[in-house]
Design a protein around this motif. Structure first.
Motif, PDB file in Angstrom:
ATOM      1  N   ILE A   4       0.815  -1.162   0.097  1.00  0.00           N
ATOM      2  CA  ILE A   4      -0.010   0.005  -0.080  1.00  0.00           C
ATOM      3  C   ILE A   4       0.779   1.319   0.054  1.00  0.00           C
ATOM      4  CG2 ILE A   4      -0.278  -0.021   2.473  1.00  0.00           C
ATOM      5  CD1 ILE A   4      -3.129   1.376   2.119  1.00  0.00           C
ATOM      6  N   TYR A   5       0.352   2.403  -0.594  1.00  0.00           N
ATOM      7  CA  TYR A   5       1.219   3.613  -0.723  1.00  0.00           C
ATOM      8  C   TYR A   5       0.216   4.499   0.136  1.00  0.00           C
ATOM      9  CZ  TYR A   5       3.228   7.837  -1.784  1.00  0.00           C
ATOM     10  OH  TYR A   5       3.924   9.205  -1.638  1.00  0.00           O
ATOM     11  N   ILE A   6       1.041   5.138   1.110  1.00  0.00           N
ATOM     12  CA  ILE A   6       0.179   5.986   1.901  1.00  0.00           C
ATOM     13  C   ILE A   6       1.125   7.319   1.908  1.00  0.00           C
ATOM     14  CG2 ILE A   6      -0.375   6.479   4.516  1.00  0.00           C
ATOM     15  CD1 ILE A   6       0.148   3.593   4.890  1.00  0.00           C
ATOM     16  N   PRO A   7       0.248   8.353   1.211  1.00  0.00           N
ATOM     17  CA  PRO A   7       0.828   9.605   1.095  1.00  0.00           C
ATOM     18  C   PRO A   7       1.468  10.157   2.395  1.00  0.00           C
ATOM     19  CG  PRO A   7      -1.375   9.588   0.134  1.00  0.00           C
ATOM     20  CD  PRO A   7      -0.984   8.345   0.949  1.00  0.00           C
ATOM     21  N   ASP A   8       2.768  10.464   1.996  1.00  0.00           N
ATOM     22  CA  ASP A   8       3.544  11.351   3.079  1.00  0.00           C
ATOM     23  C   ASP A   8       4.016  10.442   4.046  1.00  0.00           C
ATOM     24  OD1 ASP A   8       3.011  14.046   2.237  1.00  0.00           O
ATOM     25  OD2 ASP A   8       1.115  13.726   3.271  1.00  0.00           O
ATOM     26  N   PHE A   9       3.598   9.044   4.066  1.00  0.00           N
ATOM     27  CA  PHE A   9       4.295   7.825   4.835  1.00  0.00           C
ATOM     28  C   PHE A   9       5.058   7.135   4.210  1.00  0.00           C
ATOM     29  CE2 PHE A   9       3.873   4.009   7.181  1.00  0.00           C
ATOM     30  CZ  PHE A   9       4.162   4.603   8.539  1.00  0.00           C
ATOM     31  N   GLY A  10       4.681   6.940   2.715  1.00  0.00           N
ATOM     32  CA  GLY A  10       5.514   6.293   1.949  1.00  0.00           C
ATOM     33  C   GLY A  10       4.889   4.927   1.496  1.00  0.00           C
ATOM     34  N   SER A  11       5.784   3.946   0.711  1.00  0.00           N
ATOM     35  CA  SER A  11       5.225   2.810   0.204  1.00  0.00           C
ATOM     36  C   SER A  11       5.481   1.685   1.502  1.00  0.00           C
ATOM     37  CB  SER A  11       6.345   2.599  -0.717  1.00  0.00           C
ATOM     38  OG  SER A  11       5.784   1.162  -1.597  1.00  0.00           O
ATOM     39  N   VAL A  12       4.517   1.093   1.716  1.00  0.00           N
ATOM     40  CA  VAL A  12       4.722  -0.123   2.538  1.00  0.00           C
ATOM     41  C   VAL A  12       4.400  -1.328   1.971  1.00  0.00           C
ATOM     42  CG1 VAL A  12       3.633  -1.152   4.806  1.00  0.00           C
ATOM     43  CG2 VAL A  12       3.501   1.605   4.294  1.00  0.00           C
ATOM     44  N   LYS A  13       5.436  -2.436   1.952  1.00  0.00           N
ATOM     45  CA  LYS A  13       5.338  -3.583   1.379  1.00  0.00           C
ATOM     46  C   LYS A  13       5.779  -4.562   2.558  1.00  0.00           C
ATOM     47  CE  LYS A  13       6.949  -2.077  -3.050  1.00  0.00           C
ATOM     48  NZ  LYS A  13       8.081  -2.167  -4.030  1.00  0.00           N
ATOM     49  N   LEU A  14       4.610  -5.244   2.935  1.00  0.00           N
ATOM     50  CA  LEU A  14       4.726  -6.080   4.116  1.00  0.00           C
ATOM     51  C   LEU A  14       4.627  -7.585   3.759  1.00  0.00           C
ATOM     52  CD1 LEU A  14       2.112  -4.202   6.278  1.00  0.00           C
ATOM     53  CD2 LEU A  14       4.624  -4.113   6.461  1.00  0.00           C
ATOM     54  N   GLU A  15       5.562  -8.273   4.395  1.00  0.00           N
ATOM     55  CA  GLU A  15       5.378  -9.919   4.116  1.00  0.00           C
ATOM     56  C   GLU A  15       5.076 -10.403   5.341  1.00  0.00           C
ATOM     57  OE1 GLU A  15       8.853 -11.578   2.109  1.00  0.00           O
ATOM     58  OE2 GLU A  15       9.313  -9.949   1.523  1.00  0.00           O
ATOM     59  N   TYR A  16       5.442  -9.722   6.627  1.00  0.00           N
ATOM     60  CA  TYR A  16       5.088 -10.513   8.082  1.00  0.00           C
ATOM     61  C   TYR A  16       4.275  -9.711   9.047  1.00  0.00           C
ATOM     62  CZ  TYR A  16       9.474 -12.933   6.225  1.00  0.00           C
ATOM     63  OH  TYR A  16      10.314 -13.439   5.795  1.00  0.00           O
ATOM     64  N   LEU A  17       3.470 -10.453   9.707  1.00  0.00           N
ATOM     65  CA  LEU A  17       2.616  -9.723  10.623  1.00  0.00           C
ATOM     66  C   LEU A  17       3.239 -10.555  12.218  1.00  0.00           C
ATOM     67  CD1 LEU A  17       0.534  -8.659  12.435  1.00  0.00           C
ATOM     68  CD2 LEU A  17      -0.954 -10.456  11.968  1.00  0.00           C
ATOM     69  N   VAL A  18       4.091  -9.811  12.833  1.00  0.00           N
ATOM     70  CA  VAL A  18       4.514  -9.957  14.137  1.00  0.00           C
ATOM     71  C   VAL A  18       3.690  -9.589  15.511  1.00  0.00           C
ATOM     72  CG1 VAL A  18       6.515 -10.186  15.939  1.00  0.00           C
ATOM     73  CG2 VAL A  18       6.777 -10.199  13.366  1.00  0.00           C
ATOM     74  N   SER A  19       3.067 -10.462  16.229  1.00  0.00           N
ATOM     75  CA  SER A  19       2.084  -9.950  17.103  1.00  0.00           C
ATOM     76  C   SER A  19       2.625 -10.536  18.335  1.00  0.00           C
ATOM     77  CB  SER A  19       0.758 -10.392  16.980  1.00  0.00           C
ATOM     78  OG  SER A  19      -0.102 -10.036  17.884  1.00  0.00           O
ATOM     79  N   ASP A  20       2.254  -9.723  19.417  1.00  0.00           N
ATOM     80  CA  ASP A  20       2.331 -10.358  20.982  1.00  0.00           C
ATOM     81  C   ASP A  20       1.031 -11.100  21.085  1.00  0.00           C
ATOM     82  OD1 ASP A  20       2.951 -10.111  23.725  1.00  0.00           O
ATOM     83  OD2 ASP A  20       1.135  -8.943  24.065  1.00  0.00           O
ATOM     84  N   PHE A  21       0.952 -11.802  21.952  1.00  0.00           N
ATOM     85  CA  PHE A  21      -0.116 -12.775  22.468  1.00  0.00           C
ATOM     86  C   PHE A  21      -0.861 -12.436  23.591  1.00  0.00           C
ATOM     87  CE2 PHE A  21      -2.430 -16.413  24.370  1.00  0.00           C
ATOM     88  CZ  PHE A  21      -3.331 -16.739  23.278  1.00  0.00           C
ATOM     89  N   THR A  22      -0.530 -12.186  24.690  1.00  0.00           N
ATOM     90  CA  THR A  22      -0.864 -12.046  25.960  1.00  0.00           C
ATOM     91  C   THR A  22      -1.386 -10.342  26.030  1.00  0.00           C
ATOM     92  OG1 THR A  22       0.419 -13.507  26.996  1.00  0.00           O
ATOM     93  CG2 THR A  22      -0.743 -11.941  28.465  1.00  0.00           C
ATOM     94  N   GLY A  23      -2.777  -9.981  26.158  1.00  0.00           N
ATOM     95  CA  GLY A  23      -3.182  -8.831  26.022  1.00  0.00           C
ATOM     96  C   GLY A  23      -3.315  -7.892  24.814  1.00  0.00           C
ATOM     97  N   THR A  24      -2.899  -8.695  23.617  1.00  0.00           N
ATOM     98  CA  THR A  24      -2.845  -8.153  22.719  1.00  0.00           C
ATOM     99  C   THR A  24      -4.005  -8.983  21.483  1.00  0.00           C
ATOM    100  OG1 THR A  24      -0.696  -7.433  22.226  1.00  0.00           O
ATOM    101  CG2 THR A  24      -1.826  -7.443  20.294  1.00  0.00           C
ATOM    102  N   LEU A  25      -3.739 -10.189  21.640  1.00  0.00           N
ATOM    103  CA  LEU A  25      -4.629 -11.308  20.949  1.00  0.00           C
ATOM    104  C   LEU A  25      -5.372 -12.055  21.809  1.00  0.00           C
ATOM    105  CD1 LEU A  25      -2.288 -12.709  18.361  1.00  0.00           C
ATOM    106  CD2 LEU A  25      -3.919 -10.986  17.838  1.00  0.00           C
ATOM    107  N   SER A  26      -5.132 -11.894  22.989  1.00  0.00           N
ATOM    108  CA  SER A  26      -5.911 -12.538  24.145  1.00  0.00           C
ATOM    109  C   SER A  26      -5.901 -11.751  25.378  1.00  0.00           C
ATOM    110  CB  SER A  26      -5.218 -13.777  24.470  1.00  0.00           C
ATOM    111  OG  SER A  26      -3.843 -13.446  25.150  1.00  0.00           O
ATOM    112  N   VAL A  27      -6.905 -11.867  26.220  1.00  0.00           N
ATOM    113  CA  VAL A  27      -7.415 -11.709  27.608  1.00  0.00           C
ATOM    114  C   VAL A  27      -7.234 -12.583  28.518  1.00  0.00           C
ATOM    115  CG1 VAL A  27      -8.703 -10.332  29.109  1.00  0.00           C
ATOM    116  CG2 VAL A  27      -8.609  -9.394  26.561  1.00  0.00           C
ATOM    117  N   ASP A  28      -6.190 -12.670  29.535  1.00  0.00           N
ATOM    118  CA  ASP A  28      -5.881 -13.585  30.469  1.00  0.00           C
ATOM    119  C   ASP A  28      -5.625 -14.900  29.977  1.00  0.00           C
ATOM    120  OD1 ASP A  28      -6.687 -11.923  32.604  1.00  0.00           O
ATOM    121  OD2 ASP A  28      -8.937 -12.349  32.668  1.00  0.00           O
ATOM    122  N   GLY A  29      -5.087 -14.929  28.728  1.00  0.00           N
ATOM    123  CA  GLY A  29      -4.594 -16.076  28.066  1.00  0.00           C
ATOM    124  C   GLY A  29      -5.545 -16.639  27.092  1.00  0.00           C
TER     125      GLY A  29
END
Length: 156
Positions: A4-29
């Motif tokens: 995706i191209y975001i004006p003033d932010f630049g071109s974004v070319k993503l291959e990976y999603l890196v995520s925390d688990f606890t508190g981000t994708l889950s609550v209390d595990g």
């Protein structure tokens, strides 16, 4: 890949999603509703890596059936471990999700950092390090499924 191209932010070319688990994708595990489906949909165009200290010792069970790599981090300097993981993948190709103080460095290092406030809150340092803040994991994942939304948030 997600491009995706975001004006003033630049071109974004993503291959990976890196995520925390606890508190981000889950609550209390426990994985949050709709997250499983959204992660599997995103896995069709991004490689997903979950980094967690797994304090509730439920991550592997909760993430079963999701097309992702799970990396349990241990010891000290969890923030540096997460940052190094993102750098090793190639930070310019990573979108990161997190909520904790130990996520701040990976959120800052990744090409696109998304701070998530869920039932366990969001550390101020994580919020400051991120490019975008969302109220829930579902909202953060929806941004990736509808990437034009980033233009409204990140353009000047």
């Amino acid at each position: 890949m997600l491009e995706i191209y975001i004006p003033d932010f630049g071109s974004v070319k993503l291959e990976y999603l890196v995520s925390d688990f606890t508190g981000t994708l889950s609550v209390d595990g426990t994985l949050l509703p709709k997250v499983r489906e959204k992660l599997n949909e995103i896995a069709q165009f991004l490689k997903i890596h979950i980094l967690t200290a797994d304090i509730f010792e439920k991550a592997c069970t909760e993430l079963e059936g999701i097309n992702c790599k799970i990396h349990i981090i241990k010891g000290e300097n969890l923030d540096i471990q997460k940052e190094d993981y993102v750098k090793n993948l190639g930070a310019e190709r990573v979108v990161a999700l997190g909520n904790g103080i130990n996520d701040r460095r990976m959120l800052k290092t990744a090409r696109l950092g998304i701070a998530v406030t869920e039932g366990e809150g969001c550390a101020v340092d994580a919020l400051i390090a991120a490019d975008v803040h969302v109220r829930s994991a579902k909202e953060g994942l929806d941004l990736l499924l509808n990437p034009k939304r980033f233009k409204a948030t990140l353009r000047l």
